[in-house]
Enzyme design. Structure first.
Site, PDB file in Angstrom:
ATOM      1  N   GLY A  71       0.820  -1.205   0.000  1.00  0.00           N
ATOM      2  CA  GLY A  71       0.000   0.000   0.000  1.00  0.00           C
ATOM      3  C   GLY A  71       0.857   1.258   0.000  1.00  0.00           C
ATOM      4  O   GLY A  71       0.587   2.216  -0.727  1.00  0.00           O
ATOM      5  N   HIS A 204      -1.887  -7.612   2.386  1.00  0.00           N
ATOM      6  CA  HIS A 204      -1.892  -8.210   3.728  1.00  0.00           C
ATOM      7  C   HIS A 204      -3.109  -7.837   4.568  1.00  0.00           C
ATOM      8  O   HIS A 204      -3.313  -8.405   5.640  1.00  0.00           O
ATOM      9  CB  HIS A 204      -0.575  -7.924   4.471  1.00  0.00           C
ATOM     10  CG  HIS A 204      -0.383  -6.541   4.981  1.00  0.00           C
ATOM     11  ND1 HIS A 204      -0.523  -6.229   6.306  1.00  0.00           N
ATOM     12  CD2 HIS A 204      -0.049  -5.388   4.368  1.00  0.00           C
ATOM     13  CE1 HIS A 204      -0.261  -4.937   6.478  1.00  0.00           C
ATOM     14  NE2 HIS A 204       0.027  -4.414   5.313  1.00  0.00           N
ATOM     15  N   CYS A 326       1.375   1.259  12.819  1.00  0.00           N
ATOM     16  CA  CYS A 326       2.611   1.991  12.574  1.00  0.00           C
ATOM     17  C   CYS A 326       2.916   2.937  13.712  1.00  0.00           C
ATOM     18  O   CYS A 326       4.060   3.270  13.944  1.00  0.00           O
ATOM     19  CB  CYS A 326       2.510   2.770  11.276  1.00  0.00           C
ATOM     20  SG  CYS A 326       1.804   1.789   9.967  1.00  0.00           S
TER      21      CYS A 326
HETATM   22  N1  PLP Z   1      -3.132   3.094   4.163  1.00  0.00           N
HETATM   23  C1  PLP Z   1      -3.864   2.665   5.197  1.00  0.00           C
HETATM   24  C2  PLP Z   1      -5.197   3.266   5.460  1.00  0.00           C
HETATM   25  C3  PLP Z   1      -3.383   1.640   6.010  1.00  0.00           C
HETATM   26  O1  PLP Z   1      -4.120   1.213   7.037  1.00  0.00           O
HETATM   27  C4  PLP Z   1      -2.095   1.087   5.735  1.00  0.00           C
HETATM   28  C5  PLP Z   1      -1.536   0.047   6.609  1.00  0.00           C
HETATM   29  O2  PLP Z   1      -1.822  -0.027   7.777  1.00  0.00           O
HETATM   30  C6  PLP Z   1      -1.379   1.576   4.632  1.00  0.00           C
HETATM   31  C7  PLP Z   1      -1.933   2.576   3.874  1.00  0.00           C
HETATM   32  C8  PLP Z   1      -0.042   1.028   4.258  1.00  0.00           C
HETATM   33  O3  PLP Z   1      -0.153  -0.210   3.588  1.00  0.00           O
HETATM   34  P1  PLP Z   1       1.067  -1.250   3.558  1.00  0.00           P
HETATM   35  O4  PLP Z   1       1.189  -1.804   4.935  1.00  0.00           O
HETATM   36  O5  PLP Z   1       0.677  -2.287   2.554  1.00  0.00           O
HETATM   37  O6  PLP Z   1       2.277  -0.490   3.124  1.00  0.00           O
END
Ligand code: PLP
Length: 384
Positions: A71, A204, A326
């Site tokens: 993402g 994921h 995160c």
């Molecule tokens: N955008 C949102 C709303 C998310 O919840 C996340 C991951 O928690 C991401 C982007 C990032 O995605 P990725 O973990 O695949 O990099």
């Protein structure tokens, strides 16, 4: 005998589905999909099957699907791609105040280079982008601009009113990027119907592997590639594709069952009702009057710090989160909750419980019992 671990953190990630694992094992010995020999063609076949599976699950034309490393890369590709493209690069980026750090930090990084001006759109106390403020901002924007509005928030689950905003974006010369990472697999996604120019999705969160995702693009949209190199992904993302991850992503997308996932709502609501029935001073359920993802419950219990709640639950064998995964390592309060006008105390006593399709009533009761005990213990200690 100790109970098995209970995972209630599906918005952080989801367990790998057996079908995804099988598809990955089958793709393990793949060739290079860019090679013209039969090994290459076979690998290309795996890639294109997955592309069709993503396309079917998101209603995006298969040629619009660009595979990425997740993402975050899809978001970077969209934002940097629009800011650096040769023809009509965007000069202003608008993001909502509750975007994931992958969007916020990327927009800030682009703005720091001087390529774009960054504007933050406020949200209401219910966690929804302030429609009137956003419309007023778009009306004054410099063309062309990029508006970034997430489909569903990762912490509160609040679904954003994209359909109420897009006309004002397009009629004022803007492009629409939607972060669909958290919504995909949990609610129906129809990329064509949404009319967004770009949308990020991630494997994921839907039972696929970590480290793979896609940027969905509207036909004809031109982006400067984030990754230059080979001509992969129709010259839109250089680098030999992660065939194993992509095969797993495709299989997981094929298994998306939004109707089955919708059943999490009943359990989420039951959990919410149980919490509200407790005598919790200052309890806040974030976004409770908004349209939310069915599986997400985000609440604050003043006096019981987020990290303490997470640790107490972990000791009971239960995985939950203090907001986004995160940021859960940090002590600072949630930015999302703060943007919703929370006090410092509320923002630092937030817990996110996110359910999966296999979560049961027994799981909810187990969480509730463990949490109530930990809360009461904490309150007694504070009073002593
Ligand atoms: N955008 C949102 C709303 C998310 O919840 C996340 C991951 O928690 C991401 C982007 C990032 O995605 P990725 O973990 O695949 O990099």
């Amino acid at each position: 005998m100790s109970l098995p671990r209970l995972f209630l953190d599906y918005n952080a990630t989801s367990p790998l589905l057996p079908v995804a694992k099988e598809a990955m094992i089958a793709a393990m010995d793949s060739g290079n999909p860019s090679s013209v020999h039969s090994e290459g063609r076979k690998a290309k076949g795996v890639l294109e099957v997955a592309r069709k599976q993503i396309s079917a699950a998101t209603k995006c034309d298969p040629t619009g699907v660009i595979f990425t490393s997740g993402g975050t890369e899809a978001i970077n590709a969209a934002l940097w791609g629009m800011a650096r493209r040769e023809k009509d690069p965007v000069r202003q980026i608008f993001i909502t105040d509750i975007e994931h750090s992958a969007v916020r930090d990327t927009a800030e990084a682009i703005a720091a280079t001087g390529l774009v001006e960054l504007h933050i759109l406020p949200v209401t106390k219910q966690g929804v982008v302030d429609i009137e403020a956003a419309k007023a901002a778009f009306a004054k924007a410099e063309k062309p601009f990029l508006a970034c509005v997430m489909l569903a928030n990762n912490e509160t689950g609040v679904i954003q009113p994209i359909a109420d905003l897009r006309q004002d974006i397009f009629s004022n010369g803007g492009f629409l990027f939607v972060d669909g990472v958290q919504a995909f697999g949990k609610i129906e996604i129809d990329f064509s119907d949404l009319q967004a120019d770009l949308m990020s999705v991630s494997a994921h969160k839907i039972g696929g592997p970590k480290g793979v995702g896609a940027l969905l693009t509207k036909p004809g949209i031109l982006l400067a590639p984030l990754m230059t190199g080979g001509g992969q992904e129709l010259r839109r993302r250089g680098g030999t594709e992660n065939i194993i991850g992509i095969a797993g992503f495709g299989a997981a997308a094929g298994a998306v069952d939004v109707a089955a996932f919708a059943k999490t709502k009943e359990l989420r609501d039951a959990l919410q009702t149980k919490l509200q029935a407790m005598d919790i001073e200052g309890l806040k359920i974030w976004g409770d009057a908004s349209d939310r993802l069915p599986n997400t419950l985000c609440f604050s219990a003043p006096g019981f710090k987020s990290d303490m709640q997470v640790m107490a639950m972990d000791l009971e064998g239960i995985a939950v989160s203090a907001g986004s995964a995160c940021s859960s390592g940090k002590v600072a309060g949630s930015k999302v909750i703060t943007a919703m006008d929370a006090s410092e105390e509320e923002a630092s006593s937030t817990l996110r419980v996110s359910l999966g399709a296999s979560t049961t009533q027994t799981d909810i009761q187990r969480f509730m019992d463990a949490w109530a005990k930990a809360y009461e213990r904490t309150m007694k200690r504070r009073a002593a």
